[in-house]
Scaffold this active site. Sequence first.
Site, PDB file in Angstrom:
ATOM      1  N   LYS A  59      36.729  24.157  55.941  1.00 47.81           N
ATOM      2  CA  LYS A  59      38.073  23.939  56.325  1.00 47.81           C
ATOM      3  C   LYS A  59      37.798  24.513  57.752  1.00 47.81           C
ATOM      4  CE  LYS A  59      41.210  27.504  55.117  1.00 47.81           C
ATOM      5  NZ  LYS A  59      41.932  29.149  54.724  1.00 47.81           N
ATOM      6  N   SER A 134      45.625  28.842  51.741  1.00 48.00           N
ATOM      7  CA  SER A 134      45.788  27.756  52.351  1.00 48.00           C
ATOM      8  C   SER A 134      44.844  27.005  52.242  1.00 48.00           C
ATOM      9  CB  SER A 134      45.787  28.713  53.997  1.00 48.00           C
ATOM     10  OG  SER A 134      44.424  29.850  54.102  1.00 48.00           O
ATOM     11  N   SER A 158      43.761  32.313  49.548  1.00 49.13           N
ATOM     12  CA  SER A 158      43.733  31.186  49.704  1.00 49.13           C
ATOM     13  C   SER A 158      42.553  30.249  49.691  1.00 49.13           C
ATOM     14  CB  SER A 158      43.564  30.865  51.392  1.00 49.13           C
ATOM     15  OG  SER A 158      44.851  30.936  52.143  1.00 49.13           O
TER      16      SER A 158
HETATM   17  N1  GLN Z   1      49.285  33.059  51.039  1.00 49.24           N
HETATM   18  C1  GLN Z   1      48.143  34.044  51.366  1.00 49.24           C
HETATM   19  C2  GLN Z   1      49.150  34.491  53.105  1.00 49.24           C
HETATM   20  O1  GLN Z   1      49.782  33.516  53.508  1.00 49.24           O
HETATM   21  C3  GLN Z   1      46.691  33.985  51.772  1.00 49.24           C
HETATM   22  C4  GLN Z   1      46.505  33.014  53.031  1.00 49.24           C
HETATM   23  C5  GLN Z   1      45.475  33.268  53.012  1.00 49.24           C
HETATM   24  O2  GLN Z   1      44.067  34.075  51.566  1.00 49.24           O
HETATM   25  N2  GLN Z   1      44.239  32.907  53.984  1.00 49.24           N
HETATM   26  O3  GLN Z   1      48.822  34.662  53.659  1.00 49.24           O
END
Ligand code: GLN
Length: 453
Positions: A59, A134, A158
């Site tokens: 990532k 994400s 995410s």
């Molecule tokens: N979708 C969640 C957010 O927007 C989680 C994101 C994540 O785990 N990095 O914060």
Amino acid sequence: ITVSDLVDASYKRIAAVEDKVKAFLTLDEEGARHTAKALDEQSGSSARGLLFGLPVGIKDNIVTEGLTTTCASQFLRNFNPVYDATVVTKLKKAQSVTIGKLNMDEFAMGGSNENSSFHPTYNPWNQEYVPGGSSGGSAAAVAAGEVFFSLGSDTGGSIRQPASYCGIVGLKPTYGLVSRFGLVAFASSLDQIGPLTKNVEDSAYLLQAIAGHDPMDSTSLNTDIPDYVSALTGDVKGLRVAVPKEYFGQGIDPKVKDAVLTALKVLEAQGAIVEEVSLPHSEYAVATYYLLASSEASSNLARFDGVRYGVRAENPKNLLDVYLKSRSEGFGDEVKRRIMLGTYALSSGYYDAYYLKAQKVRTLIKRDFDQVFEQYDVIIGPTVPTTAFKIGSQANDPLTMYLNDILTIPVNLAGVPAISVPCGFADGLPIGLQIIGKPLDESTVLRVAHAYE
Ligand code: GLN
């Protein structure tokens, strides 16, 4: 078969499908082929690493020496780190081969990859749908067969949510099990790096390679690392499974509910004891998370000032203007929204009412888990209340987007481990089963996932 063959296969697959999936931000074919050659030359002459020769994707918020690390942000579009994250060093030691860097929501804020400032990633099962986020690039690349496995990060879901949407396995380890050194911080008290893989056994191997104490991360736990692979016994007889009634509430797709209930029957047939429980503070998790995560983000992202990293705005009038212009131009809308929300929640006069209150509720949420784990080995429910949604359908609706993580967020707030494993399909899109464990009990989480799989 040689390592060069494996790397070849990976790039061939990328050449064939990447146009449709768009999982990568950077490919390092030259570097990967060079590593492959070196591994092939040493092959046989010395002991092999745990992940010898296997193509991996990373990532793009995990720093890689000499390989662009953008966090999918315009701010860092030219950022070339001078060191490796600890997990990257560990992958090198395990002798896997890094194929490239994977797309994500900007600074890991989002759940669909639509917040990448470069391009969206498409769900390999149906390109009209999001891959989740994400870590959407990390999930899509594995689901599409472009790499053997990948690393993602999980602050509020995410890793698990995109794994669920893409029909693969995603594990968020216990907070502190995997070093965050070299992970670009979003919300430091919640962030964890973890594996996205095709199956549970691969997940155990990858976790084995990256877990462990790191003096460079002050929140890293100094604990013995068990043998995760040998924990996969296939035996769940007598295992006590808690099913929170709150996880099947409003907004859950009936097909997701059916698939999860069927999965629970499968475990029951294998000898597990399944009972309903309550996690009464679940309904406050999303509000608590968005206050805490945004507060921490507003503080962490203060380092992006146009001086120290990445892109500096052109023709500033003075120093203050360097900061203002660089930040206005470099950050996307969602990142700005979180910085504003977080700065507000932390400001004097509002701190007690928002940030401090959220910290207290976080403790209550954690206690819910502690209480259930006094009597049960794992907690099981859906990973996400629905399957993947159409690209564009939630893009202008941040609140609906935030609710996708209603079942993953409590796990980060409590700091416990959880895995998402595929448990069926609805209308051609995958459904994920979430298995949550006690702190540092990844072995049980993996064992249950493996027995079910
Ligand atoms: N979708 C969640 C957010 O927007 C989680 C994101 C994540 O785990 N990095 O914060």
